[in-house]
Design an enzyme around this catalytic site. Structure first.
Site, short mmCIF file in Angstrom:
data_model
loop_
_atom_site.label_atom_id
_atom_site.label_comp_id
_atom_site.label_asym_id
_atom_site.label_seq_id
_atom_site.Cartn_x
_atom_site.Cartn_y
_atom_site.Cartn_z
N HIS A 254 21.73 -7.00 20.25
CA HIS A 254 21.89 -6.23 19.10
C HIS A 254 22.38 -5.15 19.81
O HIS A 254 21.85 -3.85 19.14
CB HIS A 254 21.72 -6.57 17.89
CG HIS A 254 22.28 -7.89 17.65
ND1 HIS A 254 23.44 -8.33 17.40
CD2 HIS A 254 21.38 -9.57 17.30
CE1 HIS A 254 23.51 -10.02 17.27
NE2 HIS A 254 22.65 -10.54 17.61
N ARG B 107 -15.77 3.40 13.62
CA ARG B 107 -15.08 3.80 12.66
C ARG B 107 -14.36 4.92 12.59
O ARG B 107 -13.79 5.75 11.75
CB ARG B 107 -15.81 4.23 11.27
CG ARG B 107 -16.62 2.69 10.82
CD ARG B 107 -17.31 2.52 10.10
NE ARG B 107 -16.70 3.04 8.60
CZ ARG B 107 -16.29 1.97 7.57
NH1 ARG B 107 -16.46 1.45 8.10
NH2 ARG B 107 -15.47 2.81 6.61
N LYS C 260 -11.47 2.04 13.82
CA LYS C 260 -11.39 0.69 13.35
C LYS C 260 -11.01 0.39 11.77
O LYS C 260 -10.15 -0.64 11.18
CB LYS C 260 -12.89 0.00 13.38
CG LYS C 260 -12.76 -1.97 12.88
CD LYS C 260 -12.47 -2.12 13.68
CE LYS C 260 -12.27 -3.97 13.41
NZ LYS C 260 -11.57 -4.61 14.54
N LYS D 105 -0.96 -4.59 20.62
CA LYS D 105 -2.94 -4.64 21.32
C LYS D 105 -2.19 -3.26 22.48
O LYS D 105 -2.91 -2.70 22.70
CB LYS D 105 -3.00 -5.83 22.08
CG LYS D 105 -3.07 -6.91 20.55
CD LYS D 105 -4.79 -6.70 20.56
CE LYS D 105 -4.55 -5.96 19.34
NZ LYS D 105 -4.59 -6.19 18.23
N CYS E 69 -14.79 7.59 9.58
CA CYS E 69 -15.89 8.25 9.51
C CYS E 69 -16.70 6.62 9.49
O CYS E 69 -17.15 5.55 8.36
CB CYS E 69 -16.43 9.16 8.24
SG CYS E 69 -15.00 10.38 8.63
N GLU F 75 2.33 -8.83 18.32
CA GLU F 75 0.82 -8.57 18.30
C GLU F 75 1.01 -8.19 19.84
O GLU F 75 0.09 -6.97 19.82
CB GLU F 75 0.22 -9.45 17.53
CG GLU F 75 -1.43 -9.66 17.90
CD GLU F 75 -2.23 -8.55 17.09
OE1 GLU F 75 -1.01 -8.02 16.34
OE2 GLU F 75 -3.04 -8.58 17.57
N GLU G 219 -2.27 0.55 21.46
CA GLU G 219 -3.00 0.58 21.43
C GLU G 219 -3.88 1.16 21.91
O GLU G 219 -5.16 1.64 22.64
CB GLU G 219 -3.82 -0.01 19.70
CG GLU G 219 -4.43 -1.15 19.41
CD GLU G 219 -4.91 -1.58 18.67
OE1 GLU G 219 -5.28 -3.39 18.34
OE2 GLU G 219 -5.36 -0.95 17.77
N TRP H 221 -14.13 10.63 12.25
CA TRP H 221 -12.50 10.85 12.19
C TRP H 221 -11.43 11.39 11.61
O TRP H 221 -11.53 11.84 9.92
CB TRP H 221 -12.13 9.51 11.79
CG TRP H 221 -10.68 8.87 12.12
CD1 TRP H 221 -10.20 8.37 13.88
CD2 TRP H 221 -9.32 9.62 11.54
NE1 TRP H 221 -9.23 8.17 13.59
CE2 TRP H 221 -8.59 8.89 12.27
CE3 TRP H 221 -9.02 9.74 9.91
CZ2 TRP H 221 -7.02 8.38 12.33
CZ3 TRP H 221 -7.64 9.45 10.00
CH2 TRP H 221 -6.61 9.25 10.79
N ASN I 191 -16.92 10.34 3.39
CA ASN I 191 -15.59 9.70 4.29
C ASN I 191 -14.69 9.64 3.18
O ASN I 191 -14.69 9.18 2.52
CB ASN I 191 -15.86 8.64 5.11
CG ASN I 191 -15.04 6.79 5.00
OD1 ASN I 191 -14.22 7.58 5.49
ND2 ASN I 191 -15.20 5.86 4.41
N GLY I 192 -13.44 9.70 4.04
CA GLY I 192 -12.77 9.93 2.72
C GLY I 192 -11.74 11.20 3.01
O GLY I 192 -11.75 12.03 3.24
O1 M6R Z 1 -9.40 -3.57 8.24
P1 M6R Z 1 -7.36 -3.99 7.96
O2 M6R Z 1 -6.91 -5.49 9.06
O3 M6R Z 1 -6.84 -4.24 6.94
O4 M6R Z 1 -7.01 -3.50 9.49
C1 M6R Z 1 -5.56 -3.46 9.34
C2 M6R Z 1 -5.41 -2.97 10.71
O5 M6R Z 1 -5.42 -1.89 10.33
C3 M6R Z 1 -5.42 -2.94 12.10
O6 M6R Z 1 -5.22 -4.51 11.34
C4 M6R Z 1 -5.75 -2.11 13.52
O7 M6R Z 1 -3.37 -2.58 13.44
C5 M6R Z 1 -6.17 -2.69 14.34
N1 M6R Z 1 -6.51 -2.02 15.05
C6 M6R Z 1 -4.90 -3.39 15.36
O8 M6R Z 1 -5.77 -4.09 16.87
#
Ligand code: M6R
Length: 615
Positions: free
Chosen positions: A507, A27, A610, A488, A2, A484, A491, A75, A101-102
């Site tokens: 395994h 956000r 985000k 990517k 949010c 990683e 998501e 969100w 927010n929260g």
């Molecule tokens: O703001 P932060 O680095 O703490 O966020 C952690 C994760 O939420 C963030 O890295 C998330 O996995 C990304 N969307 C990945 O691309």
């Protein structure tokens, strides 16, 4: 999660608030809404879906002009993304509006209580109770800031609240507990927002709000108190980037721009961290060297991409300092009763500095007596504020939900921390540290070179747009890179993607290999740890023999992989531990292009936000 904006001044509140929401849409983008104080009343509009839906609504049904307003981009947590659940929420008389927010954990009890007193609540959200409680308190004290303080004392959970009341038309009030809120101070105007990006076009002068504080915003200034009404100390700071840093700058997506900014981000993060005689001076790391010398365990806590940076950091920390290092998902950390004491150094990595899981992990660590060092990209955010020390990454604002430049700078920061520990503990000689720093300072150019050769990667990504699965393999530091790469792709492209340690294939995961399944393999340098290289070349042969389509990322000059690579992506030769800084870049480009080819929203992937400020 949010985005929140509040404004008091002489400009059109609607224009300022909507422009601010645009910058905060990363956000959350399930719904959006605004409220403006005008003509002695409160006018509000809200719409499910992206901000564009709200903007359309505002064109079709304009709100009256006013110079005090609040806004929200959501969100969803409690209640689906509908018009009714969108913020702002108003009381029954429509005099008070609130955005949030929260999560308000005790909202069900408060809702029942309000219903008992004759209030009608129309949404499924936890937020709406606040509008009604504020209206009740305001009717008794006629002071919105005081009403907010009284309400906040009754709330449980994590919340940022911003509210306005038609009877105080030149005031906006905000409150925060465990959720971000910053104040912007301009000439005859003031702003509230989840992130400075929302008001950076108007002012670069900001104030951090502390835990459990309420702020009253007026044109001529701000007043901050605790929830108990006691005046609160604040810290002002100057935002060191400008509005252009938060614009797309000609790129189709923020993600593309942020990928392209990586050479600069890496260089900036190194800047000023080595003094004239070649020693590292991490000024912000205010943990005395004597304490660092006594550290007998390092624990890294982080989430998502930042967690992957932590996994890579472990290799560097253990190799350069010989101190054992554990890496743990922040969301799991405190629930297993980890063994921590004053000799434990916890490194909390977070781009946003607001990730609730990471924040809770670091609080737990500090309660157990451990020292916490934050690696963070957001000045003044909660995680560095609550840590014993911070090393800021200098990636600049990262807007795309998928993290790219923040990851590379987190790696640089972690390498610096590892070297610094080696320096103070005497496990690394000065000339060895200088040699690694020299290697690091060359990386910016190497990343640039990788970026210049990405067209074949984009072409390959487009050709795989109809695939269901992509697998990623790596060994040593290449293993977190594989994780990683898979994250990517999940998501952004919404594809089944998994990363494995290549040695683990036999395994179980090798059963996933079938005809033409694309498998990306991150190959370690043949120099240095040649044994790792040889083993992964065998792994490539094993999967190819079973029909996999191999996409091999290998350093320039590595001829051994050529016969087994259906697609070969070359990266510059680097020291083994630093390879993730160049090997990750093609995976970012690959995921971004695949997402585009599949028609997905690159900057705002579905279901995500985000900054994850709920547990
Ligand atoms: O703001 P932060 O680095 O703490 O966020 C952690 C994760 O939420 C963030 O890295 C998330 O996995 C990304 N969307 C990945 O691309």
């Amino acid at each position: 999660m949010c985005g929140i904006v509040g404004y008091v001044g002489s400009q059109s509140a609607l224009d300022v608030v909507v422009a601010g929401l645009k910058r905060l849409e990363y956000r959350g983008y399930d719904s959006a809404g605004v409220a403006v104080l005008a003509d002695g009343g409160m006018a509000a509009a809200k719409k499910a879906g992206k901000l564009a839906n709200l903007e359309k609504e505002l064109v079709e049904r304009p709100l009256p002009a006013g110079s005090t307003g609040i806004g929200h981009t959501r969100w969803a947590t409690h209640g689906g993304p509908t018009d009714a659940n969108a913020h702002p929420h108003l009381d029954n008389a429509g005099r008070v509006a609130v955005v949030h927010n929260g999560i308000i954990e005790n909202f069900a009890a408060l809702r029942a209580e309000l219903a008992g007193r004759g209030h009608t609540l129309t949404s499924e959200t936890d937020t709406e109770v606040v509008a009604h409680l504020l209206a009740e308190e305001f009717s008794a004290c006629a002071d919105l800031a005081e009403a907010m303080r009284l309400v906040c004392r009754r709330l449980e959970g994590a919340f940022t609240l911003v509210a306005a009341h038609a009877d105080e038309p030149d005031v906006v009030v905000g409150a925060r507990r465990n959720s971000p809120l910053v104040v912007g101070v301009g000439e005859g105007e003031a702003f509230l927002a989840s992130d400075v990006a929302a008001f950076i076009a108007h002012t670069r002068s900001a104030i951090e709000l502390g835990q459990d504080q309420v702020v009253e915003l007026r044109r001529d200034g701000v007043n901050v108190t605790g929830f108990d009404g006691a005046p609160a100390g604040t810290r002002s700071y100057h935002v060191d980037w400008d509005a252009s840093a938060a614009e797309k700058g000609g790129y189709d997506y923020f993600m593309l721009k942020e990928i392209a900014e990586q050479p600069k981000a890496v260089a900036d993060t190194l800047l000023g961290r080595v003094d004239a005689d070649g020693s590292l001076t991490l000024d912000e790391v205010r943990i005395p060297p004597g304490v660092l010398r006594e550290v007998d365990k390092v624990v890294v806590v982080a989430c998502g991409t930042a967690f992957h940076a932590g996994l890579i950091a472990k290799y560097a920390i253990e190799h350069w300092t010989r101190v054992p290092c554990e890496v743990e998902l922040a969301s799991e950390f405190r629930y297993r009763d980890p063994i921590l004491d004053a000799r434990t150094l916890v490194i909390a990595i977070s781009q946003s500095g607001e990730t609730m899981d990471t924040l809770m992990a670091l609080r737990h660590a500090r309660e157990q007596g451990a020292r916490v060092l934050a690696v963070c990209n957001t000045n003044g955010s909660t995680i560095p504020r609550e840590s014993d020390a911070v090393l800021y990454t200098h990636a600049g604002p990262e807007v795309a939900v998928a993290s790219t430049k923040a990851f590379l700078t987190q790696l640089v920061a972690c390498y610096l921390v590892a070297l610094y520990l080696g320096q103070v503990r005497g496990t690394k000689w000065g000339d060895e540290i200088q040699a690694v720093v020299r290697d690091l300072s060359r990386i910016s150019d190497e990343v640039e070179r990788v970026l210049e050769t990405m067209e074949p990667v984009r072409e390959l990504a487009r050709s795989l747009a109809s695939k269901d699965t992509v697998l990623f393999l790596g060994r040593h530091v290449g293993y977190p890179v594989a994780l990683e790469g898979a994250l990517k792709l999940k998501e952004l492209a919404y594809m089944h993607a998994e990363g494995f340690a290549a040695g683990e294939l036999k395994h179980g995961p090798i059963a996933l290999i079938e005809e033409d399944v694309p498998v990306v393999v991150v190959v370690p340098s043949p120099r240095g740890r040649s044994v790792l290289h040889d083993k992964i070349v065998s792994n490539i042969q094993e999967i190819r023999a079973r029909g996999a389509r191999t996409i091999v990322i290998a350093e320039e000059g590595d001829g051994a992989v050529v016969p087994y690579a259906d697609h070969l992506i070359r990266i510059p030769a680097t020291p083994v531990l630093l390879q993730p800084l160049v090997a990750t870049v093609p995976l970012q480009v690959f995921a971004c292009e695949l997402a585009t080819a599949r028609g997905n929203e690159v900057d705002q992937p579905r279901n995500l936000a985000k900054s994850v400020t709920v547990e």
